[in-house]
Design a protein around this motif. Structure first.
Motif, PDB file in Angstrom:
ATOM      1  N   LYS A 132      -3.980  -8.031  -6.602  1.00 57.26           N
ATOM      2  CA  LYS A 132      -4.340  -6.610  -6.603  1.00 57.26           C
ATOM      3  C   LYS A 132      -5.363  -6.313  -7.692  1.00 57.26           C
ATOM      4  O   LYS A 132      -6.314  -5.557  -7.478  1.00 57.26           O
ATOM      5  CB  LYS A 132      -3.097  -5.746  -6.776  1.00 57.26           C
ATOM      6  CG  LYS A 132      -2.195  -5.715  -5.557  1.00 57.26           C
ATOM      7  CD  LYS A 132      -1.031  -4.763  -5.787  1.00 57.26           C
ATOM      8  CE  LYS A 132      -0.114  -4.721  -4.579  1.00 57.26           C
ATOM      9  NZ  LYS A 132       1.035  -3.808  -4.799  1.00 57.26           N
ATOM     10  N   ILE A 158      -7.466  -0.263  -2.743  1.00 59.38           N
ATOM     11  CA  ILE A 158      -6.000  -0.287  -2.712  1.00 59.38           C
ATOM     12  C   ILE A 158      -5.403   0.793  -3.602  1.00 59.38           C
ATOM     13  O   ILE A 158      -4.241   1.165  -3.433  1.00 59.38           O
ATOM     14  CB  ILE A 158      -5.430  -1.670  -3.084  1.00 59.38           C
ATOM     15  CG1 ILE A 158      -5.781  -2.049  -4.522  1.00 59.38           C
ATOM     16  CG2 ILE A 158      -5.896  -2.744  -2.109  1.00 59.38           C
ATOM     17  CD1 ILE A 158      -5.006  -3.254  -5.031  1.00 59.38           C
ATOM     18  N   SER A 163      -4.806  -1.284   2.834  1.00 59.50           N
ATOM     19  CA  SER A 163      -4.172  -2.611   2.913  1.00 59.50           C
ATOM     20  C   SER A 163      -5.143  -3.717   2.512  1.00 59.50           C
ATOM     21  O   SER A 163      -4.722  -4.831   2.222  1.00 59.50           O
ATOM     22  CB  SER A 163      -3.676  -2.883   4.338  1.00 59.50           C
ATOM     23  OG  SER A 163      -4.769  -3.081   5.231  1.00 59.50           O
ATOM     24  N   LYS A 165      -7.236  -5.357   4.360  1.00 57.67           N
ATOM     25  CA  LYS A 165      -7.092  -6.443   5.328  1.00 57.67           C
ATOM     26  C   LYS A 165      -8.246  -7.433   5.272  1.00 57.67           C
ATOM     27  O   LYS A 165      -8.056  -8.647   5.206  1.00 57.67           O
ATOM     28  CB  LYS A 165      -6.954  -5.867   6.737  1.00 57.67           C
ATOM     29  CG  LYS A 165      -6.949  -6.911   7.848  1.00 57.67           C
ATOM     30  CD  LYS A 165      -8.258  -6.941   8.618  1.00 57.67           C
ATOM     31  CE  LYS A 165      -8.211  -7.954   9.756  1.00 57.67           C
ATOM     32  NZ  LYS A 165      -9.432  -7.897  10.587  1.00 57.67           N
ATOM     33  N   ASN A 168      -8.444  -9.373   1.903  1.00 57.20           N
ATOM     34  CA  ASN A 168      -7.354 -10.347   1.815  1.00 57.20           C
ATOM     35  C   ASN A 168      -7.559 -11.507   2.784  1.00 57.20           C
ATOM     36  O   ASN A 168      -7.204 -12.654   2.480  1.00 57.20           O
ATOM     37  CB  ASN A 168      -6.011  -9.662   2.074  1.00 57.20           C
ATOM     38  CG  ASN A 168      -5.518  -8.897   0.856  1.00 57.20           C
ATOM     39  OD1 ASN A 168      -5.633  -9.373  -0.276  1.00 57.20           O
ATOM     40  ND2 ASN A 168      -4.976  -7.711   1.072  1.00 57.20           N
ATOM     41  N   LEU A 196      -2.243 -12.202  -0.546  1.00 58.86           N
ATOM     42  CA  LEU A 196      -1.584 -11.129   0.199  1.00 58.86           C
ATOM     43  C   LEU A 196      -1.957 -11.202   1.675  1.00 58.86           C
ATOM     44  O   LEU A 196      -3.080 -11.564   2.023  1.00 58.86           O
ATOM     45  CB  LEU A 196      -1.998  -9.767  -0.364  1.00 58.86           C
ATOM     46  CG  LEU A 196      -1.631  -9.495  -1.822  1.00 58.86           C
ATOM     47  CD1 LEU A 196      -2.214  -8.161  -2.273  1.00 58.86           C
ATOM     48  CD2 LEU A 196      -0.120  -9.524  -2.031  1.00 58.86           C
ATOM     49  N   ASP A 219      -0.496   0.033   5.232  1.00 59.14           N
ATOM     50  CA  ASP A 219      -1.147   0.253   3.947  1.00 59.14           C
ATOM     51  C   ASP A 219      -0.687  -0.795   2.939  1.00 59.14           C
ATOM     52  O   ASP A 219       0.025  -1.746   3.295  1.00 59.14           O
ATOM     53  CB  ASP A 219      -0.877   1.671   3.441  1.00 59.14           C
ATOM     54  CG  ASP A 219       0.622   1.979   3.314  1.00 59.14           C
ATOM     55  OD1 ASP A 219       1.454   1.054   3.435  1.00 59.14           O
ATOM     56  OD2 ASP A 219       0.958   3.164   3.094  1.00 59.14           O
ATOM     57  N   ILE A 220      -1.086  -0.643   1.693  1.00 59.90           N
ATOM     58  CA  ILE A 220      -0.774  -1.673   0.690  1.00 59.90           C
ATOM     59  C   ILE A 220       0.731  -1.748   0.420  1.00 59.90           C
ATOM     60  O   ILE A 220       1.249  -2.826   0.101  1.00 59.90           O
ATOM     61  CB  ILE A 220      -1.575  -1.437  -0.618  1.00 59.90           C
ATOM     62  CG1 ILE A 220      -1.513  -2.665  -1.529  1.00 59.90           C
ATOM     63  CG2 ILE A 220      -1.106  -0.185  -1.325  1.00 59.90           C
ATOM     64  CD1 ILE A 220      -2.157  -3.912  -0.958  1.00 59.90           C
ATOM     65  N   LYS A 221       1.445  -0.638   0.581  1.00 55.49           N
ATOM     66  CA  LYS A 221       2.900  -0.682   0.427  1.00 55.49           C
ATOM     67  C   LYS A 221       3.538  -1.505   1.550  1.00 55.49           C
ATOM     68  O   LYS A 221       4.533  -2.208   1.324  1.00 55.49           O
ATOM     69  CB  LYS A 221       3.477   0.734   0.390  1.00 55.49           C
ATOM     70  CG  LYS A 221       3.129   1.502  -0.871  1.00 55.49           C
ATOM     71  CD  LYS A 221       3.787   2.880  -0.879  1.00 55.49           C
ATOM     72  CE  LYS A 221       3.457   3.632  -2.163  1.00 55.49           C
ATOM     73  NZ  LYS A 221       4.069   4.995  -2.187  1.00 55.49           N
ATOM     74  N   VAL A 223       2.028  -4.031   3.003  1.00 59.67           N
ATOM     75  CA  VAL A 223       1.724  -5.420   2.619  1.00 59.67           C
ATOM     76  C   VAL A 223       2.797  -5.933   1.661  1.00 59.67           C
ATOM     77  O   VAL A 223       3.338  -7.040   1.835  1.00 59.67           O
ATOM     78  CB  VAL A 223       0.330  -5.527   1.965  1.00 59.67           C
ATOM     79  CG1 VAL A 223       0.094  -6.943   1.447  1.00 59.67           C
ATOM     80  CG2 VAL A 223      -0.759  -5.131   2.958  1.00 59.67           C
ATOM     81  N   ASP A 224       3.123  -5.132   0.644  1.00 63.36           N
ATOM     82  CA  ASP A 224       4.149  -5.540  -0.321  1.00 63.36           C
ATOM     83  C   ASP A 224       5.486  -5.794   0.367  1.00 63.36           C
ATOM     84  O   ASP A 224       6.198  -6.766   0.036  1.00 63.36           O
ATOM     85  CB  ASP A 224       4.332  -4.447  -1.389  1.00 63.36           C
ATOM     86  CG  ASP A 224       3.136  -4.328  -2.323  1.00 63.36           C
ATOM     87  OD1 ASP A 224       2.392  -5.313  -2.468  1.00 63.36           O
ATOM     88  OD2 ASP A 224       2.952  -3.247  -2.913  1.00 63.36           O
TER      89      ASP A 224
END
Length: 254
Positions: A132, A158, A163, A165, A168, A196, A219-221, A223-224
């Protein structure tokens, strides 16, 4: 299915799709046209940048762009005359206009001539602590060369929930190393363990069907959330499961 069943199922799909046959119909075919490190990096970055929509159209446009760069992207960027840049005033792909393309190429020229290249810029961010951090640092650096406001949307942020995409995916191409011949494994200073998932509509939908993603937004959450499970399946190389999730979403009626 339990974690062991999930791992067996996804490992089987990784083995099915993480092979040279995957390359032909994927944007990663563009950097595979080259052998020089800098050419692979630049071609891969430009192909990843426009990697949304139909894959055949992505590959067609990226191939056109490589032709405009005379199939020597690094040499072109370093040595182009002022008159050479006018050629790119005709290039566009969907919402990615000639204005965006020209800025991207000139920013890449600055990064390679003044900042040590793409690997160094991403690595500087990564060394702050995570992928990140690499994504945030890269975006700040890349847009720092008097960028047009309209171009900002083509570099994922981010910090606003994207995300990321395409970035990554690009990092997967450059960092992951195995003997299958798809990903390049050129960048040794970033660990595959920290990569990621390139989350998109396909990998997101399959992740939800498998029960490893509850969040509705890609979204990035999200992804996590997916990465929590993928790291349990393979902590050293969790993003290899991108091949399985993407393959299930695009090629199989799952």
């Amino acid at each position: 299915m339990d974690l062991h069943e999930l791992q067996s199922f996804l490992d089987e799909k990784v083995n099915k799709y993480n092979r040279p046959e995957f390359i032909e119909n994927d944007p990663i075919s563009i950097p595979h046209l080259f052998t020089k490190k800098e050419d692979i990096e630049i071609a891969g970055f430009m192909a990843a940048t426009i990697a949304w929509g139909r894959r055949d159209l992505i590959i067609k446009s990226a191939t056109t762009l490589m032709g405009m760069l005379e199939y020597e992207p690094y040499d072109f960027l370093m040595n182009a005359e002022l008159s050479d840049w006018s050629l790119f005033e005709k290039f566009y792909y969907r919402t990615y206009s000639s204005i965006d393309c020209l800025y991207f190429l000139k920013a890449l020229k600055a990064i390679y001539s003044k900042h040590g290249g793409l690997e160094k810029v991403f690595t500087e961010g990564y060394q702050k602590g995570s992928i990140k951090d690499a994504l945030i640092h890269f975006r700040e650096m890349f847009l720092s060369f008097d960028s047009p406001e309209r171009t900002h949307k083509h570099v994922a942020n981010i910090l606003k929930g994207a995300s990321a995409k395409r970035l990554n995916m690009y990092l997967r191409w450059m960092v992951r190393h195995d003997n299958n011949g798809v990903d390049f494994g050129l960048w040794k200073s970033i660990s595959s363990a920290d990569l990621l998932l390139p989350l998109d509509v396909h990998t997101g939908n399959i992740s939800r069907q498998l029960g490893i993603l509850k969040r509705k937004q890609n979204d990035i959450k999200a992804v996590d959330e997916v990465m929590e499970t993928l790291r349990k399946l393979d902590n050293n190389d969790p993003v290899k499961y991108d091949f399985a999730l993407f393959g299930l979403g695009v090629n199989e009626d799952f």
